[in-house]
Design a protein around this motif. Structure first.
Motif, mmCIF file in Angstrom:
data_model
loop_
_atom_site.group_PDB
_atom_site.id
_atom_site.type_symbol
_atom_site.label_atom_id
_atom_site.label_comp_id
_atom_site.label_asym_id
_atom_site.label_seq_id
_atom_site.Cartn_x
_atom_site.Cartn_y
_atom_site.Cartn_z
ATOM 1 N N LYS A 13 0.819 -1.206 0.000
ATOM 2 C CA LYS A 13 0.000 0.000 0.000
ATOM 3 C C LYS A 13 0.856 1.260 0.000
ATOM 4 O O LYS A 13 0.509 2.271 -0.617
ATOM 5 C CB LYS A 13 -0.915 -0.015 1.227
ATOM 6 C CG LYS A 13 -1.885 1.149 1.322
ATOM 7 C CD LYS A 13 -2.728 1.019 2.586
ATOM 8 C CE LYS A 13 -3.666 2.229 2.737
ATOM 9 N NZ LYS A 13 -4.455 2.142 3.991
ATOM 10 N N LEU A 14 2.002 1.173 0.676
ATOM 11 C CA LEU A 14 2.871 2.344 0.811
ATOM 12 C C LEU A 14 3.649 2.664 -0.461
ATOM 13 O O LEU A 14 3.730 3.834 -0.877
ATOM 14 C CB LEU A 14 3.850 2.104 1.965
ATOM 15 C CG LEU A 14 5.015 3.086 2.128
ATOM 16 C CD1 LEU A 14 4.494 4.506 2.349
ATOM 17 C CD2 LEU A 14 5.906 2.659 3.282
ATOM 18 N N GLN A 19 6.654 6.277 -5.035
ATOM 19 C CA GLN A 19 7.405 5.889 -6.218
ATOM 20 C C GLN A 19 7.937 7.083 -7.009
ATOM 21 O O GLN A 19 8.831 6.927 -7.827
ATOM 22 C CB GLN A 19 6.546 5.005 -7.134
ATOM 23 C CG GLN A 19 6.448 3.559 -6.665
ATOM 24 C CD GLN A 19 5.605 2.719 -7.589
ATOM 25 O OE1 GLN A 19 4.542 3.142 -8.017
ATOM 26 N NE2 GLN A 19 6.082 1.523 -7.908
ATOM 27 N N ASN A 20 7.370 8.253 -6.771
ATOM 28 C CA ASN A 20 7.837 9.436 -7.499
ATOM 29 C C ASN A 20 9.154 9.976 -6.938
ATOM 30 O O ASN A 20 9.813 10.806 -7.571
ATOM 31 C CB ASN A 20 6.785 10.547 -7.436
ATOM 32 C CG ASN A 20 6.470 10.970 -6.000
ATOM 33 O OD1 ASN A 20 6.226 10.128 -5.140
ATOM 34 N ND2 ASN A 20 6.471 12.264 -5.758
ATOM 35 N N LEU A 21 9.587 9.489 -5.758
ATOM 36 C CA LEU A 21 10.840 9.935 -5.159
ATOM 37 C C LEU A 21 12.023 9.223 -5.803
ATOM 38 O O LEU A 21 11.902 8.100 -6.299
ATOM 39 C CB LEU A 21 10.841 9.662 -3.653
ATOM 40 C CG LEU A 21 9.761 10.363 -2.821
ATOM 41 C CD1 LEU A 21 9.828 9.892 -1.373
ATOM 42 C CD2 LEU A 21 9.910 11.884 -2.899
ATOM 43 N N ASN A 22 13.188 9.876 -5.806
ATOM 44 C CA ASN A 22 14.410 9.205 -6.244
ATOM 45 C C ASN A 22 14.708 8.060 -5.287
ATOM 46 O O ASN A 22 14.450 8.161 -4.082
ATOM 47 C CB ASN A 22 15.578 10.189 -6.270
ATOM 48 C CG ASN A 22 15.419 11.239 -7.358
ATOM 49 O OD1 ASN A 22 14.841 10.966 -8.408
ATOM 50 N ND2 ASN A 22 15.916 12.434 -7.103
ATOM 51 N N PHE A 23 15.292 6.991 -5.805
ATOM 52 C CA PHE A 23 15.474 5.806 -4.979
ATOM 53 C C PHE A 23 16.752 5.076 -5.347
ATOM 54 O O PHE A 23 17.357 5.293 -6.405
ATOM 55 C CB PHE A 23 14.283 4.851 -5.156
ATOM 56 C CG PHE A 23 14.279 4.137 -6.480
ATOM 57 C CD1 PHE A 23 14.865 2.885 -6.623
ATOM 58 C CD2 PHE A 23 13.715 4.735 -7.605
ATOM 59 C CE1 PHE A 23 14.885 2.239 -7.846
ATOM 60 C CE2 PHE A 23 13.727 4.092 -8.831
ATOM 61 C CZ PHE A 23 14.311 2.839 -8.959
ATOM 62 N N SER A 27 20.739 -4.451 -2.380
ATOM 63 C CA SER A 27 20.479 -5.892 -2.324
ATOM 64 C C SER A 27 20.996 -6.505 -1.035
ATOM 65 O O SER A 27 20.378 -7.429 -0.486
ATOM 66 C CB SER A 27 21.133 -6.576 -3.527
ATOM 67 O OG SER A 27 20.960 -7.970 -3.469
ATOM 68 N N SER A 28 22.136 -6.006 -0.524
ATOM 69 C CA SER A 28 22.742 -6.581 0.679
ATOM 70 C C SER A 28 21.864 -6.409 1.915
ATOM 71 O O SER A 28 22.036 -7.105 2.917
ATOM 72 C CB SER A 28 24.110 -5.945 0.934
ATOM 73 O OG SER A 28 23.987 -4.551 1.138
ATOM 74 N N LYS A 29 20.921 -5.474 1.843
ATOM 75 C CA LYS A 29 19.992 -5.260 2.953
ATOM 76 C C LYS A 29 18.549 -5.537 2.546
ATOM 77 O O LYS A 29 17.649 -5.457 3.380
ATOM 78 C CB LYS A 29 20.099 -3.813 3.468
ATOM 79 C CG LYS A 29 21.441 -3.459 4.084
ATOM 80 C CD LYS A 29 21.425 -2.046 4.628
ATOM 81 C CE LYS A 29 22.745 -1.699 5.302
ATOM 82 N NZ LYS A 29 22.731 -0.319 5.860
ATOM 83 N N HIS A 30 18.344 -5.848 1.261
ATOM 84 C CA HIS A 30 16.997 -6.008 0.706
ATOM 85 C C HIS A 30 16.157 -4.793 1.083
ATOM 86 O O HIS A 30 15.047 -4.904 1.600
ATOM 87 C CB HIS A 30 16.352 -7.300 1.214
ATOM 88 C CG HIS A 30 15.164 -7.737 0.401
ATOM 89 N ND1 HIS A 30 15.079 -7.568 -0.968
ATOM 90 C CD2 HIS A 30 13.988 -8.336 0.774
ATOM 91 C CE1 HIS A 30 13.936 -8.046 -1.406
ATOM 92 N NE2 HIS A 30 13.251 -8.513 -0.373
ATOM 93 N N GLN A 31 16.724 -3.636 0.805
ATOM 94 C CA GLN A 31 16.156 -2.377 1.271
ATOM 95 C C GLN A 31 16.126 -1.351 0.147
ATOM 96 O O GLN A 31 17.069 -1.239 -0.641
ATOM 97 C CB GLN A 31 17.001 -1.859 2.441
ATOM 98 C CG GLN A 31 16.597 -0.510 3.001
ATOM 99 C CD GLN A 31 17.407 -0.165 4.233
ATOM 100 O OE1 GLN A 31 17.262 -0.815 5.270
ATOM 101 N NE2 GLN A 31 18.260 0.836 4.134
ATOM 102 N N VAL A 32 15.028 -0.601 0.069
ATOM 103 C CA VAL A 32 14.903 0.490 -0.895
ATOM 104 C C VAL A 32 14.972 1.812 -0.132
ATOM 105 O O VAL A 32 14.223 2.015 0.832
ATOM 106 C CB VAL A 32 13.576 0.416 -1.675
ATOM 107 C CG1 VAL A 32 13.597 1.413 -2.836
ATOM 108 C CG2 VAL A 32 13.315 -0.988 -2.189
ATOM 109 N N ASN A 33 15.886 2.682 -0.539
ATOM 110 C CA ASN A 33 16.028 3.998 0.073
ATOM 111 C C ASN A 33 15.414 5.052 -0.844
ATOM 112 O O ASN A 33 15.698 5.079 -2.047
ATOM 113 C CB ASN A 33 17.503 4.328 0.311
ATOM 114 C CG ASN A 33 18.176 3.347 1.245
ATOM 115 O OD1 ASN A 33 17.565 2.877 2.197
ATOM 116 N ND2 ASN A 33 19.428 3.041 0.983
ATOM 117 N N TYR A 34 14.605 5.921 -0.284
ATOM 118 C CA TYR A 34 13.969 6.991 -1.043
ATOM 119 C C TYR A 34 14.491 8.341 -0.543
ATOM 120 O O TYR A 34 14.708 8.525 0.660
ATOM 121 C CB TYR A 34 12.451 6.922 -0.903
ATOM 122 C CG TYR A 34 11.861 5.695 -1.558
ATOM 123 C CD1 TYR A 34 11.503 5.700 -2.900
ATOM 124 C CD2 TYR A 34 11.664 4.522 -0.828
ATOM 125 C CE1 TYR A 34 10.968 4.567 -3.510
ATOM 126 C CE2 TYR A 34 11.134 3.387 -1.429
ATOM 127 C CZ TYR A 34 10.784 3.424 -2.768
ATOM 128 O OH TYR A 34 10.266 2.295 -3.372
#
Length: 233
Positions: A13-14, A19-23, A27-34
């Protein structure tokens, strides 16, 4: 920094709202930074059941996933094989690696006092055998199954022993399937293995003050299961 643990549906949902933010995807953390104004504002550790397509900036459901979780501390380790998020096989290894009076592992002791005494030599051999057994078990899983992800929790002082066994591990340090288990595991027992797997099946959202403001504007910060202070993200 603040963070909260949440479920898959909340993550799904989040994501569309940010998604419009730069990201960037780690992979090493399985994490997406925005990022907001070139500053990291929101980080999302994805549940294991979600993959991330960097080309399309989208999450993808994993229809089937095989993975192993490797958790190592001085004198005790657990290796678990999970098929489609359920534990199929596991083993707990134990070794005489800790000096009883000092409560310090033989590896740490070697850096200061050496290994002249008989007890020290025994502990050192136990340490080497300990990691050989772990390596052999991991190789068995790789020989029998396709392994998609490799979760590791290992103290830094033990990493050279983990990768330095006579029976080589079936992956290198830089393997893209590896991710660091984002949780401190003091005692890697079977119970800790199962608890960790449940933790990894959930996601985690972390945010700066700017990220918090952004989430509140999106009304996405209200369904957390728990909130906590986070010092390092």
């Amino acid at each position: 920094m603040k963070s909260y643990i949440t479920d898959i549906q909340s993550i799904k949902k989040l994501i569309p709202h940010i998604q419009n933010l730069n990201f960037e995807y780690k992979s090493s953390k399985h994490q997406v930074n925005y990022y907001i104004e070139n500053q990291k504002a929101i980080s999302i550790r994805l549940p294991l059941s979600l993959a991330f397509d960097t080309n399309r900036n989208q999450i993808i459901d994993c229809e089937f996933l095989n993975y192993i979780l490797i958790m190592i501390r001085s004198g005790i380790a657990t290796v678990g094989y999970f098929e489609n998020f359920e534990n199929e096989k596991h083993i707990v290894f134990r070794a005489y690696m800790v000096r009883k009076k000092q409560g310090k592992s033989q590896i740490k002791h070697l850096k200061t006092k050496g290994k002249s005494r008989a007890g020290s030599r025994v502990r050192l051999q136990e340490t080497l055998d300990f990691f050989e057994d772990i390596s052999k078990r991991i190789n068995e899983h790789f020989e029998s199954h396709r392994i998609d992800r490799i979760g590791i929790s290992c103290a830094e002082t033990l990493i050279p022993y983990f990768y330095g066994t006579k029976s080589p591990l079936p992956f290198e340090k830089q393997d893209e399937r590896i991710f660091k288990i984002p949780k401190h595991i003091q005692n890697p027992t079977y119970e800790a293995l199962i608890d960790t797997n449940e933790f990894l099946k959930k996601g985690e959202v972390k945010f700066s003050p700017d990220g918090k403001d952004y989430l509140e504007q999106m009304n996405m910060n209200n369904d957390s299961e728990s909130k906590k202070d986070q010092d390092d993200w």
